[in-house]
Structures are given as C-alpha cells and as structure tokens.
Design a protein around this motif. Structure first.
Motif, short mmCIF file in Angstrom:
data_model
loop_
_atom_site.label_atom_id
_atom_site.label_comp_id
_atom_site.label_asym_id
_atom_site.label_seq_id
_atom_site.Cartn_x
_atom_site.Cartn_y
_atom_site.Cartn_z
N SER A 72 0.83 -1.20 0.00
CA SER A 72 0.00 0.00 0.00
C SER A 72 0.87 1.26 0.00
CB SER A 72 -0.92 -0.01 1.21
OG SER A 72 -1.68 1.17 1.27
N ALA A 73 1.95 1.23 0.77
CA ALA A 73 2.86 2.38 0.81
C ALA A 73 3.49 2.62 -0.56
CB ALA A 73 3.95 2.15 1.86
N GLN A 74 3.86 1.55 -1.25
CA GLN A 74 4.43 1.70 -2.58
C GLN A 74 3.43 2.35 -3.54
OE1 GLN A 74 5.79 -2.50 -2.95
NE2 GLN A 74 7.65 -1.53 -3.75
N VAL A 75 2.19 1.91 -3.48
CA VAL A 75 1.16 2.48 -4.36
C VAL A 75 0.94 3.95 -4.02
CG1 VAL A 75 -1.30 2.38 -4.96
CG2 VAL A 75 0.03 0.26 -4.76
N GLU A 76 0.87 4.27 -2.73
CA GLU A 76 0.66 5.67 -2.32
C GLU A 76 1.82 6.56 -2.78
OE1 GLU A 76 -2.07 6.75 -1.41
OE2 GLU A 76 -3.12 5.07 -0.54
N LEU A 77 3.03 6.06 -2.71
CA LEU A 77 4.17 6.84 -3.19
C LEU A 77 4.09 7.05 -4.70
CD1 LEU A 77 7.29 5.59 -1.23
CD2 LEU A 77 6.22 7.83 -1.15
N TYR A 78 3.70 6.00 -5.40
CA TYR A 78 3.56 6.11 -6.85
C TYR A 78 2.55 7.19 -7.23
CZ TYR A 78 2.67 4.83 -11.69
OH TYR A 78 2.53 4.86 -13.05
N CYS A 79 1.51 7.32 -6.39
CA CYS A 79 0.45 8.32 -6.64
C CYS A 79 0.76 9.66 -5.98
CB CYS A 79 -0.88 7.79 -6.11
SG CYS A 79 -1.45 6.32 -6.97
N VAL B 63 12.42 -0.76 6.58
CA VAL B 63 11.20 -0.01 6.83
C VAL B 63 11.54 1.38 7.38
CG1 VAL B 63 9.11 0.08 8.27
CG2 VAL B 63 9.74 -2.05 7.11
N GLU B 64 12.48 1.44 8.32
CA GLU B 64 12.89 2.75 8.86
C GLU B 64 13.56 3.60 7.79
OE1 GLU B 64 12.01 3.89 11.79
OE2 GLU B 64 11.06 1.97 12.23
N ALA B 65 14.34 2.96 6.92
CA ALA B 65 14.98 3.70 5.82
C ALA B 65 13.92 4.27 4.88
CB ALA B 65 15.93 2.77 5.06
N THR C 126 1.66 6.67 6.56
CA THR C 126 0.69 5.96 7.40
C THR C 126 0.76 4.46 7.14
OG1 THR C 126 -0.77 7.88 7.44
CG2 THR C 126 -1.77 5.75 7.94
N ALA C 127 0.88 4.07 5.88
CA ALA C 127 0.98 2.65 5.55
C ALA C 127 2.27 2.04 6.07
CB ALA C 127 0.88 2.46 4.04
N VAL C 128 3.37 2.77 5.98
CA VAL C 128 4.64 2.25 6.49
C VAL C 128 4.57 2.10 8.01
CG1 VAL C 128 7.11 2.67 6.72
CG2 VAL C 128 5.99 3.13 4.56
N ARG C 129 3.91 3.05 8.67
CA ARG C 129 3.75 2.93 10.13
C ARG C 129 2.92 1.70 10.48
NH1 ARG C 129 2.78 8.88 9.92
NH2 ARG C 129 4.81 9.80 10.38
N ALA C 130 1.93 1.38 9.67
CA ALA C 130 1.12 0.18 9.91
C ALA C 130 1.99 -1.07 9.79
CB ALA C 130 -0.05 0.12 8.93
N ALA C 131 2.88 -1.08 8.81
CA ALA C 131 3.81 -2.21 8.66
C ALA C 131 4.73 -2.30 9.86
CB ALA C 131 4.62 -2.06 7.38
N ARG C 132 5.23 -1.17 10.30
CA ARG C 132 6.12 -1.12 11.46
C ARG C 132 5.40 -1.68 12.69
NH1 ARG C 132 7.70 4.70 13.30
NH2 ARG C 132 8.77 4.76 11.31
N THR C 133 4.16 -1.29 12.88
CA THR C 133 3.38 -1.77 14.02
C THR C 133 3.15 -3.27 13.93
OG1 THR C 133 2.27 0.36 14.20
CG2 THR C 133 1.17 -1.51 15.24
N ALA C 134 2.84 -3.77 12.74
CA ALA C 134 2.61 -5.20 12.57
C ALA C 134 3.86 -6.01 12.90
CB ALA C 134 2.16 -5.49 11.14
N LEU C 135 5.02 -5.48 12.55
CA LEU C 135 6.27 -6.20 12.79
C LEU C 135 6.80 -6.03 14.21
CD1 LEU C 135 8.07 -5.37 9.44
CD2 LEU C 135 7.06 -7.55 10.12
N ALA C 136 6.30 -5.03 14.92
CA ALA C 136 6.84 -4.72 16.24
C ALA C 136 6.58 -5.81 17.27
CB ALA C 136 6.26 -3.40 16.75
N GLY C 137 5.48 -6.52 17.14
CA GLY C 137 5.12 -7.52 18.14
C GLY C 137 5.83 -8.84 17.99
#
Length: 95
Positions: free
Chosen positions: A30-37, A68-70, A45-56
C-alpha cells in the motif's frame, strides 16, 4: 456477574488471528502504491502500519526493520525512488 476481557476470535471459517507478516506485506505494498500516486502522508501511514505489525514479533528480522525505517526517512526527505527501493527490498525479504 464478573467481567471478562474480550478475547479476539477468528473470523468465520478462518483460523487464528491475522499473520503479522501478511499485514506488513499488505501495508508495504500500500505504501508503494501511495508513493507512486504522490500521496506522501498516506504512504507514511501505511509504512507505520507495517512497522506496528512487525513490532510484536521478530518476523522479518532486523534487516526488514532497518529497510522499513529507511523507507520512512527517504519519504520524509522526498527521496521517493530510494523509498520505493527500500519498500520493495523489505517486501522481498518478508515474502
């Protein structure tokens, strides 16, 4: 009557809770698509969602977390091509 905490349940016909890796993969795509647009805010926001999913969990390891941080750093500094590369690399390492 005592109150019990709400326990997450599986969707009908499903097994268990959503996989954090699957959530992260969808968010990174989703983040890739949003950047493309050219939607920087939505991409972050999408990258933060990925970060949150991986945090646990340790899913993906430190390399994916670094990528992801990069990607976040590159988006904030308007380096969208580099952000796209970081997101694509993170997705490949998670898949």
């Amino acid at each position: 009557m005592t109150s019990r905490p709400i326990q997450p349940t599986a969707p009908p016909g499903g097994v268990g809770l959503p996989d954090p890796i699957d959530i992260a993969l969808r968010a990174l795509r989703s983040a890739q698509v949003e950047l493309y647009c050219d939607h920087e805010s939505a991409a972050l926001t999408a990258v933060r969602a990925a970060r949150t999913a991986l945090a646990g969990s340790m899913a993906g390891g430190l390399q994916v977390r670094f990528l992801v941080e990069a990607a976040v750093w590159h988006v904030r500094h308007h380096e969208f091509a580099l952000a796209q590369h970081a997101l694509a690399d993170a997705r490949l390492r998670l898949a």
